[in-house]
Design a protein around this motif. Structure first.
Motif, PDB file in Angstrom:
ATOM      1  N   ALA A 591       0.839  -1.213   0.000  1.00  0.00           N
ATOM      2  CA  ALA A 591       0.000   0.000   0.000  1.00  0.00           C
ATOM      3  C   ALA A 591       0.866   1.253   0.000  1.00  0.00           C
ATOM      4  O   ALA A 591       0.595   2.237  -0.710  1.00  0.00           O
ATOM      5  CB  ALA A 591      -0.923  -0.012   1.212  1.00  0.00           C
ATOM      6  N   ALA A 592       1.942   1.209   0.824  1.00  0.00           N
ATOM      7  CA  ALA A 592       2.838   2.376   0.889  1.00  0.00           C
ATOM      8  C   ALA A 592       3.519   2.612  -0.452  1.00  0.00           C
ATOM      9  O   ALA A 592       3.663   3.754  -0.909  1.00  0.00           O
ATOM     10  CB  ALA A 592       3.870   2.171   1.993  1.00  0.00           C
ATOM     11  N   LYS A 593       3.982   1.529  -1.088  1.00  0.00           N
ATOM     12  CA  LYS A 593       4.637   1.670  -2.399  1.00  0.00           C
ATOM     13  C   LYS A 593       3.688   2.295  -3.423  1.00  0.00           C
ATOM     14  O   LYS A 593       4.088   3.128  -4.246  1.00  0.00           O
ATOM     15  CB  LYS A 593       5.114   0.300  -2.888  1.00  0.00           C
ATOM     16  CG  LYS A 593       6.371  -0.197  -2.199  1.00  0.00           C
ATOM     17  CD  LYS A 593       6.805  -1.550  -2.772  1.00  0.00           C
ATOM     18  CE  LYS A 593       8.121  -2.003  -2.128  1.00  0.00           C
ATOM     19  NZ  LYS A 593       8.549  -3.319  -2.668  1.00  0.00           N
ATOM     20  N   ALA A 594       2.429   1.860  -3.374  1.00  0.00           N
ATOM     21  CA  ALA A 594       1.456   2.401  -4.330  1.00  0.00           C
ATOM     22  C   ALA A 594       1.264   3.901  -4.118  1.00  0.00           C
ATOM     23  O   ALA A 594       1.223   4.695  -5.082  1.00  0.00           O
ATOM     24  CB  ALA A 594       0.126   1.667  -4.180  1.00  0.00           C
ATOM     25  N   GLU A 595       1.144   4.314  -2.849  1.00  0.00           N
ATOM     26  CA  GLU A 595       0.950   5.740  -2.573  1.00  0.00           C
ATOM     27  C   GLU A 595       2.188   6.552  -2.934  1.00  0.00           C
ATOM     28  O   GLU A 595       2.107   7.669  -3.451  1.00  0.00           O
ATOM     29  CB  GLU A 595       0.591   5.934  -1.098  1.00  0.00           C
ATOM     30  CG  GLU A 595      -0.780   5.382  -0.741  1.00  0.00           C
ATOM     31  CD  GLU A 595      -1.211   5.796   0.656  1.00  0.00           C
ATOM     32  OE1 GLU A 595      -0.820   6.889   1.103  1.00  0.00           O
ATOM     33  OE2 GLU A 595      -1.961   5.021   1.292  1.00  0.00           O
ATOM     34  N   ILE A 596       3.374   5.988  -2.615  1.00  0.00           N
ATOM     35  CA  ILE A 596       4.633   6.673  -2.951  1.00  0.00           C
ATOM     36  C   ILE A 596       4.748   6.856  -4.465  1.00  0.00           C
ATOM     37  O   ILE A 596       5.164   7.906  -4.970  1.00  0.00           O
ATOM     38  CB  ILE A 596       5.832   5.892  -2.403  1.00  0.00           C
ATOM     39  CG1 ILE A 596       5.855   5.992  -0.865  1.00  0.00           C
ATOM     40  CG2 ILE A 596       7.148   6.406  -2.985  1.00  0.00           C
ATOM     41  CD1 ILE A 596       6.842   5.061  -0.216  1.00  0.00           C
TER      42      ILE A 596
END
Length: 799
Positions: A591-596
């Motif tokens: 999820a963090a990678k997607a937002e980043i």
């Protein structure tokens, strides 16, 4: 002949009679009463396998398998074979037997892997459903030929009904018109003809044929002329009906005769299944266990712990007999002769019969009423000389009768695989000669027979153990304090006769007993008795210590099992939590990678300024903080002390203790009673008896505008899943306990556990309930509602 005598002496036929009461069919009961002993070890093993499989099957099924509908059709098959005509009821019995055996076969076929012996038994079984259907088509449930069996038959019966109705109508008119001439206003039959009871003086009023006269002669049974012709037509129609019925029965009988051999085989298999079921149910009733045949020539030991006499068990249960005292039998492989000594009325003869019946039961495929492991040799013969064979008609004394029977035993063939039982060997003659003869016989049998057990009072036989390693001593215990036998069997120690003690207990005058005691004096025999008494006392002490050690060992094993199960459960839960955490971390990373990636794309698409770069950096920091917060586990806070109604608390300011009567949560006050006084105090003024203070609640931060109202959450409803359900059907109680411990550990989170044990005989359910009563994690348990399994399922609530 000697084999038959032995069966009578051991009361084998009484045991067979008891076995027959557990049979479900007449065929099985007859077979049980005449139970034949197999002649080979292979046959015995097959019978034992059948008993074990039926025993296991009945434990697994929700209800005992049924032999409903199976009848004894043997005579009917024989009559069909020689061309006889079977009745409608006999054919109906045959049809229900076919259906009943087919149902048994389906039950076996559903569990083929667990029932190899029974599956092999029914492999070639043919149940002829087409014959069964044909019989049910032609024969109704009342055992009569149905109208549908033959179109012509239905037409004839319709004609018969019309003729009868017509005859009744005419006779009723005559009875109404000739009231004065009729003895009674009824229509009856004589020799198949419809008649009216007419007064003898008035017989001319109703002309017709007189078929019968009453015993007083005052009443004549007259068939009026008006219905004679109709009666003849009725008789003719009834004969036609009978011919058509016979034609139907003949056709069905011929179909049965064509497969008569297969049907006899079916009947034999049904009998074998019923007999196996009777053996299994009788074994369960006795609390018996399956025997294992051992080979003493290969160094295996005979072991029969807590062995009980099956006839005495029956007597205790059904005839209010005394409690059965079990015996322990353990014979080392090198032993060939066991000499049992001890006082009269001490149980020596019962011991012989118990061991003899145990050998016969194992041979016949029955379980033995003893604790596991049950290990006994397969004896080709069991030969016994028990009791008195004195005969006035044959001029035989007691001694002569014994010698005649012993001679027949020694002359029997295959002694090397035989069990020989002697009661009071060498008795009934001069003690010196009888003792010498007994020693000679036992030494001969030590060479020839597989195992010989003899009871005796001769002291010389007690010494054989110390001269020949093939001999062993055993004795029946005598309690010196109560002056009564305990009926326990002691091994390795010769017994004392205690003749004078028993004579005194049985009421012989004291002065006679004292005189006899003085005449005996302190002889070598008396010194030997003192040594034996000391050995018995030492043995009892060792047995007590052994029991205590066994109890401690059992407790240790139980604790070890519980700790191991809990450790395994904790490891499993730790592993599951670790996997769950790893999954959560992976999801958070994704999820963090997607937002980043979205932040980077926005930064790349627009004009790259310092302000936008700072904004992107802030967004990245917020994502990192949010996702890291998800993976952190909240710290568990120790719950504070909260008083309860009815609890005793302390008021430090007053130096008093009191009982909480009520609690006002909003005002943070309690009503307390101590002695005769009641008072209201604040919650921060009291403490528990162990010194815990009431913690002040932390007020949650709320927005200035509105405060969210929180509604108390309802407790979760327990949902039945595979994790909180365990199926123990088919397990023995000892094995089920370990599985149940694991299931309890797995169901801790849900708080509820469903246990499927089946209905069966109820033995598994009782064992599980006893285990649950002792378990520390169980709050309560109950049988499930009918729609969830009823008495076949137990619901357990965990603490």
């Amino acid at each position: 002949m000697i084999k038959t005598e032995t069966l009578d002496l051991l009361e084998w036929h009484r045991l067979c009679q008891h076995l027959s009461t557990f049979a479900a069919t007449k065929l099985g009961a007859v077979a049980a009463r005449g139970l034949q002993l197999p002649t080979t070890k292979t046959e015995s093993l097959e019978l034992l396998a059948q008993t074990k499989e039926v025993y296991s099957l009945e434990q697994q099924l929700d209800s005992s398998w049924s032999f409903k509908g199976i009848e004894d059709i043997g005579e009917s098959l024989e009559r069909a074979k020689i061309g006889g005509l079977l009745s409608a009821q006999e054919l109906l019995d045959l049809a229900t037997t076919l259906a009943g055996v087919r149902k048994l076969r389906r039950t076996i076929d559903a569990k083929t892997e667990d029932l190899p012996t029974l599956t092999q038994l029914v492999t070639e079984l043919r149940t002829y459903p087409e014959i069964e259907q044909e019989i049910h088509h032609c024969i109704d449930d009342r055992g009569e030929v149905a109208d549908r069996a033959n179109p012509k038959l239905a037409e004839i019966r319709s004609q018969i009904k019309r003729l009868r109705d017509k005859i009744y109508k005419i006779l009723q008119n005559i009875v109404q018109k000739q009231v004065g001439a009729v003895q009674e206003a009824v229509i009856t039959q004589r020799d198949g003809r419809f008649v009216i009871p007419v007064k003898a003086p008035q017989k001319d009023s109703i002309p017709g044929i007189v078929h019968d006269i009453s015993s007083t002669g005052s009443t004549l049974y007259v068939e009026p002329n008006a219905v004679v012709q109709l009666g003849n037509q009725l008789r003719q129609a009834e004969r036609q009906e009978k011919r058509e019925e016979e034609a139907v029965l003949r056709a069905l009988t011929e179909k049965v005769a064509a497969v008569q051999e297969d049907l006899e085989q079916l009947l034999a298999i049904a009998t074998v299944l019923d007999l196996a079921t009777a053996r299994a149910r009788y074994s369960w009733w006795l609390g018996a266990n399956p025997p294992r045949f051992v080979d003493v020539n290969q160094g295996e030991t005979v072991t029969l712990r807590q062995l009980r006499h099956p006839l005495l068990v029956w007597q205790q249960q059904h005839e209010q007999g005394t409690e059965v005292i079990p015996i322990d039998v353990q014979i080392q492989p090198q032993i060939r002769v066991v000499a049992i000594t001890g006082p009269n009325t001490g149980g020596k003869t019962v011991t012989l019969k118990t061991i003899g019946l145990a050998a016969l039961m194992a041979k016949a495929g029955l379980f033995i009423p003893a604790k596991e492991p049950v290990e006994i040799p397969w004896f080709e013969q069991v030969l016994a000389d028990i009791g008195d064979e004195q005969s006035l008609q044959q001029s035989l004394s007691t001694f002569s009768g014994h010698i005649r029977r012993i001679s027949r035993i020694i002359e029997a063939s295959n002694l090397e695989d035989s069990l020989i039982l002697f009661d009071e060997i060498g008795a009934g003659t001069d003690p010196a000669e009888g003792s010498a003869l007994a020693i000679a016989i036992l030494k001969y049998l030590a060479e020839k027979a597989l195992l010989t057990i003899a009871t005796t009072h001769y002291g010389e036989l007690k010494a054989l153990k110390y001269q020949d390693e093939r001999f062993e001593n055993a004795s029946v215990e005598f309690n010196d304090q109560t002056l009564k036998p305990t009926y326990r069997l002691l091994w390795g120690i010769p017994g004392r006769s205690n003749a004078l003690t028993i004579a005194h207990r049985l009421g012989l005058k004291p002065e006679i007993v004292e005189d006899a005691q003085q005449r005996v004096g302190v002889s070598t025999s008396e010194e030997l008795n003192l040594v034996i008494a000391a050995l018995e006392a030492e043995r009892r002490e060792q047995e007590t210590k052994a029991k205590e050690a066994t109890k401690l060992l059992e407790q240790t094993e139980r604790f070890y099992t519980e700790v191991s199960a809990k450790a395994s459960s904790l490891q499993e839960r730790e592993r599951e939590l670790k996997i769950a955490q790893e999954k959560a971390v992976q999801q958070a990373i994704l999820a963090a990678k997607a937002e980043i990636a979205q932040v980077i794309r926005r930064l790349q698409q627009g004009e790259q300024t310092a302000q936008k770069a700072q904004k992107a950096t802030d967004e990245l920091n917020q994502i990192a903080e949010r996702e890291l917060a998800k993976t952190k586990q909240p710290k568990r806070t120790k719950p504070g002390y909260k008083p309860k109604v009815g609890e005793r608390i302390r008021i430090p300011s007053l130096g008093q203790t009191g009982e909480v009567l009520s609690i006002d949560e909003e005002e943070k006050q309690l009503t307390v009673r101590f002695g005769l006084m009641k008072m209201t105090v604040a919650t921060d003024e009291i403490e528990s008896l162990d010194g815990q203070k009431v913690e002040a609640p932390v007020k949650p931060k709320t927005s200035s505008s509105t405060t969210a109202k929180q509604t108390p959450s309802k407790p979760a409803v327990a949902v039945r899943t595979s994790k909180n359900t365990v199926d123990l059907r088919g397990s023995r109680v000892a094995n089920a306990e370990a599985d149940l411990e694991n299931a309890i550990a797995s169901a801790t989170e849900s708080g509820v556990l469903w246990i499927i044990h089946g209905k069966g005989t109820g033995r598994l359910r009782e064992g599980i309930h006893e285990f649950l009563k002792r378990h520390p994690q169980i709050e309560r348990f109950e049988l499930a509602p009918q729609n969830e399994g009823g008495s076949g399922v137990t619901i357990v609530y965990l603490k």
